[in-house]
Structure formats: C-alpha cells, structure tokens
Enzyme design. Sequence first.
Site, PDB file in Angstrom:
ATOM      1  N   LYS A   1      -9.077  -4.486  -6.805  1.00  0.00           N
ATOM      2  CA  LYS A   1      -9.850  -3.277  -7.106  1.00  0.00           C
ATOM      3  C   LYS A   1      -8.944  -2.115  -7.476  1.00  0.00           C
ATOM      4  O   LYS A   1      -9.323  -1.216  -8.202  1.00  0.00           O
ATOM      5  CB  LYS A   1     -10.657  -2.863  -5.858  1.00  0.00           C
TER       6      LYS A   1
ATOM      7  N   LYS B   1      -2.523 -10.356  -8.389  1.00  0.00           N
ATOM      8  CA  LYS B   1      -3.870 -10.856  -8.080  1.00  0.00           C
ATOM      9  C   LYS B   1      -4.931  -9.911  -8.640  1.00  0.00           C
ATOM     10  O   LYS B   1      -4.637  -8.740  -8.930  1.00  0.00           O
ATOM     11  CB  LYS B   1      -4.033 -11.015  -6.570  1.00  0.00           C
TER      12      LYS B   1
ATOM     13  N   LYS C   1       0.831  -1.209   0.000  1.00  0.00           N
ATOM     14  CA  LYS C   1       0.000   0.000   0.000  1.00  0.00           C
ATOM     15  C   LYS C   1       0.861   1.252   0.000  1.00  0.00           C
ATOM     16  O   LYS C   1       0.525   2.257  -0.617  1.00  0.00           O
ATOM     17  CB  LYS C   1      -0.935   0.007   1.217  1.00  0.00           C
TER      18      LYS C   1
HETATM   19  P1  TYM Z   1     -10.204  -6.538   0.917  1.00  0.00           P
HETATM   20  O1  TYM Z   1     -11.285  -5.540   0.981  1.00  0.00           O
HETATM   21  O2  TYM Z   1      -8.983  -6.211   0.138  1.00  0.00           O
HETATM   22  O3  TYM Z   1     -10.760  -7.901   0.334  1.00  0.00           O
HETATM   23  C1  TYM Z   1     -11.884  -8.549   0.900  1.00  0.00           C
HETATM   24  C2  TYM Z   1     -11.657 -10.053   0.868  1.00  0.00           C
HETATM   25  O4  TYM Z   1     -11.441 -10.488  -0.484  1.00  0.00           O
HETATM   26  C3  TYM Z   1     -10.263 -11.282  -0.560  1.00  0.00           C
HETATM   27  N1  TYM Z   1      -9.616 -11.072  -1.873  1.00  0.00           N
HETATM   28  C4  TYM Z   1      -9.196 -12.063  -2.668  1.00  0.00           C
HETATM   29  N2  TYM Z   1      -9.227 -13.401  -2.538  1.00  0.00           N
HETATM   30  C5  TYM Z   1      -8.720 -14.142  -3.553  1.00  0.00           C
HETATM   31  N3  TYM Z   1      -8.180 -13.587  -4.679  1.00  0.00           N
HETATM   32  C6  TYM Z   1      -8.131 -12.258  -4.860  1.00  0.00           C
HETATM   33  N4  TYM Z   1      -7.634 -11.743  -5.976  1.00  0.00           N
HETATM   34  C7  TYM Z   1      -8.644 -11.424  -3.821  1.00  0.00           C
HETATM   35  N5  TYM Z   1      -8.750 -10.071  -3.658  1.00  0.00           N
HETATM   36  C8  TYM Z   1      -9.348  -9.874  -2.466  1.00  0.00           C
HETATM   37  C9  TYM Z   1      -9.374 -10.766   0.562  1.00  0.00           C
HETATM   38  O5  TYM Z   1      -8.412 -11.726   0.940  1.00  0.00           O
HETATM   39  C10 TYM Z   1     -10.391 -10.474   1.647  1.00  0.00           C
HETATM   40  O6  TYM Z   1     -10.673 -11.648   2.385  1.00  0.00           O
HETATM   41  N6  TYM Z   1      -7.835  -6.213   5.306  1.00  0.00           N
HETATM   42  C11 TYM Z   1      -9.007  -6.753   4.651  1.00  0.00           C
HETATM   43  C12 TYM Z   1     -10.308  -6.279   5.253  1.00  0.00           C
HETATM   44  C13 TYM Z   1     -10.463  -6.535   6.710  1.00  0.00           C
HETATM   45  C14 TYM Z   1     -10.704  -7.794   7.327  1.00  0.00           C
HETATM   46  C15 TYM Z   1     -10.820  -7.518   8.718  1.00  0.00           C
HETATM   47  C16 TYM Z   1     -10.799  -9.088   6.845  1.00  0.00           C
HETATM   48  C17 TYM Z   1     -10.455  -5.600   7.697  1.00  0.00           C
HETATM   49  N7  TYM Z   1     -10.680  -6.181   8.898  1.00  0.00           N
HETATM   50  C18 TYM Z   1     -11.036  -8.550   9.625  1.00  0.00           C
HETATM   51  C19 TYM Z   1     -11.008 -10.119   7.769  1.00  0.00           C
HETATM   52  C20 TYM Z   1     -11.131  -9.844   9.124  1.00  0.00           C
HETATM   53  C21 TYM Z   1      -9.001  -6.307   3.195  1.00  0.00           C
HETATM   54  O7  TYM Z   1      -8.368  -5.364   2.838  1.00  0.00           O
HETATM   55  O8  TYM Z   1      -9.795  -7.017   2.383  1.00  0.00           O
END
Ligand code: TYM
Length: 340
Positions: free
Chosen positions: A210, A207, A127
């Site tokens: 967004k 990967k 990031k």
């Molecule tokens: P975020 O918003 O980036 O993504 C949400 C979820 O989607 C999964 N993900 C993917 N899985 C497989 N392949 C991909 N290309 C891919 N892109 C995204 C992410 O692994 C995630 O599970 N830090 C977290 C948000 C968060 C969170 C939490 C998650 C904040 N607090 C507590 C679990 C528990 C995040 O940025 O996810």
Amino acid sequence: MENNKQSLILAQARNKKVFSGSRPTGRLHLGNYLGAVKGYLALQDRPDLDCIYSVVDLHGITTPYDSKTYQGQIREVVLDYLGCGLDPQKCHLMIQSQVPEHIELAYLLGTIYPVSRVEQLPTYKEKRAENPDYLNVGLFYYPILMAADILIYKSELVPVGKDQLPHIELTREVARKFNSMFGEVFPEPESYETNGTYVPSLIGSGKMSKSVEGSYINLTDSLEEIKKKLAGAPTDSGKGDKVPEEGGVANLLTLVELFEGKEEKEGLEGKYLGDGIKYSELKENLANAIYKELQPIQEKRKYYEEHLEEVKGILEEGRGYCSIIAKETLREVKRAMGLV
Ligand code: TYM
C-alpha cells in the site's frame, strides 16, 4: 444472567484460537488478499478453530495518516473483509482499539523484551527508512503490540504473508520468555501461510504494498483500472535464453501463476525461451483472470456497503466476544507477574 453469558462465551472460547489483522492504511490489495485473507477464509471453515480477525487501527497510526478520514478507512477494510467472504457466523470481526486490553498486555510484554531485538527487525528498519521524519515510540512498540494482539487470545495459529514472519518469530520468543519467567501462560503461536504468501509488486521490485504507489491492485479496482495498472508494469523484449528470476517479467509470471495457474506460467516460460512472449496479450489475459476473481468480492462488498447497520452489529458482537477473553487473559497475566 451476564455471568452466565460470560461463562458460555469462555466455554466456546476453549477452541484453538486464530488471530490475524490488517492495518487500515488503505483498501486491501491483491497481496493482502492472497497472502492473508485467503488464509483467514481457509481457517474460518475449520470447526476445531475459533477465528478472530481484526482491523488493527492502533498499528495504522504509527505511520503518517489523516485523522479526519481514518474512521472511513477502517470501515473500508471491514467491508473488504466481508466482501472477501469473512463470515460472521464462522469468525469474529473486531477493531483493535475497541479492546484496549491489547495495549495493556503490550506494555506488560514490553517490560520483558530487549530493545536490541526490536531494532534488528527488518520491518522496523523498513518503516524507519520509509518515514525518517516520523520515528515515533509507537513504531518501536509495533511488534510488541502485534505480539499482544496474538497472545491476548492465546492464539495458536496466525495467518499472515511472508513479510510478517519475523513478527511471528518475535511473538514466539516473547511467549517463551514470559512462560519461563512467570510460569506457563501462553502457547507459542505458529504462522499459517497460503500459496500466495509473497505477492510481488507491479513496479518490478519488492512486494505489492500500500505504501508504494503503482505497486498494487486493490480488491475494489474495476477491469479498466486493473488493465491500466498492469500496462505500467515493466517488461523486456519478450525473449531470451534464460527466464528472468527477478524484476518486472518475473513478477508478472508470478501473478500469472497465482491467477491463471502453473501450466499457464510454464507455457509462457516456454515462449520466452522460444518465439517470445507478447506482453499485451499476457497482460490482457491476466487482467481478465484477476477481475474474474475480484468481481464476486465486489458484489458481496456492495451488499454490506448498503447494510452498514448490519456491519455495525457484526463489529459489536466481535468487540463483546473479544473483550471477555482479553480480560480473562490479562487477569491471568497480572496474577503471574505479581501485579495483583
Ligand atoms: P499489513 O496491514 O501490512 O498486511 C495485512 C496482511 O497482508 C499481508 N500482505 C501480503 N502478503 C503477501 N504478499 C504481499 N505483497 C503482502 N502485503 C501484505 C501481510 O503479511 C499481512 O498478513 N503487522 C501486520 C498487522 C498486524 C497483525 C497483528 C497481523 C498487527 N497485529 C497480529 C497478524 C497478527 C501488518 O502490518 O499487516
């Protein structure tokens, strides 16, 4: 009356907890769906679990965002969740900032966690590289807030994609350290991974994300949009003596496996080593397979788009439920830390 309700909720809350969330930085894409939401769905069906799924809006503001459209973006993710089949009868849906105890716990956990460990995290480095002019303290606190999201409910299982595993490890470390310093309060949560734990980008490297334009297909995309996006995915001549293990072709084959199955992928690998793959055909079939999975999601989503009052009620239930548990944990943490 209010006390009875609270005791009842706390009694129900004894079930093993599950927590997960997504940032509202845009609509959900196939990576979010396969890597995370499919896990949310599998776990909400287990009667031994109590699942809380969140839109983590406080995490979403650590990178550049538009305050004027943010509420709309949060709603889009809630609608995506409901469209995918998150069922308010089987899980609780909440908006992170509506339960401010997450932030208070994050601060408390921040006091026991070394700065050097946060700096080593690959997600933090990523990031920082993506937004070098937006290096804020919130971004630094990101993984601690995530640990607080999970630990405030004493969650034991966290469905996430592979990219989030370092954060789960950090959460386990925080829990261990807290327990060793102040007495046993937190369980050490484990991640729950689906078979789509890493969905590759459409642009040939990294990967699906967004924050990378052209890399993703949204759950709300039409068949035409899916076809257009797949058309842009890089390919090669279609044949060779070794099936590529990385890059555009490898990524397309992974998507084929995820949406059309292992056999289809193996058939294409055979063609690559033989007469050659016709990519126009591969992409056409893949687009149709993806859309077939997305169509029912889009229909269900439409229902909720037209029933926003119902959505509001679902979130209100989630807020109320989560607040009660979060307050209880925070009281226990403060007692353990000598703050009360
Ligand atoms: P975020 O918003 O980036 O993504 C949400 C979820 O989607 C999964 N993900 C993917 N899985 C497989 N392949 C991909 N290309 C891919 N892109 C995204 C992410 O692994 C995630 O599970 N830090 C977290 C948000 C968060 C969170 C939490 C998650 C904040 N607090 C507590 C679990 C528990 C995040 O940025 O996810």
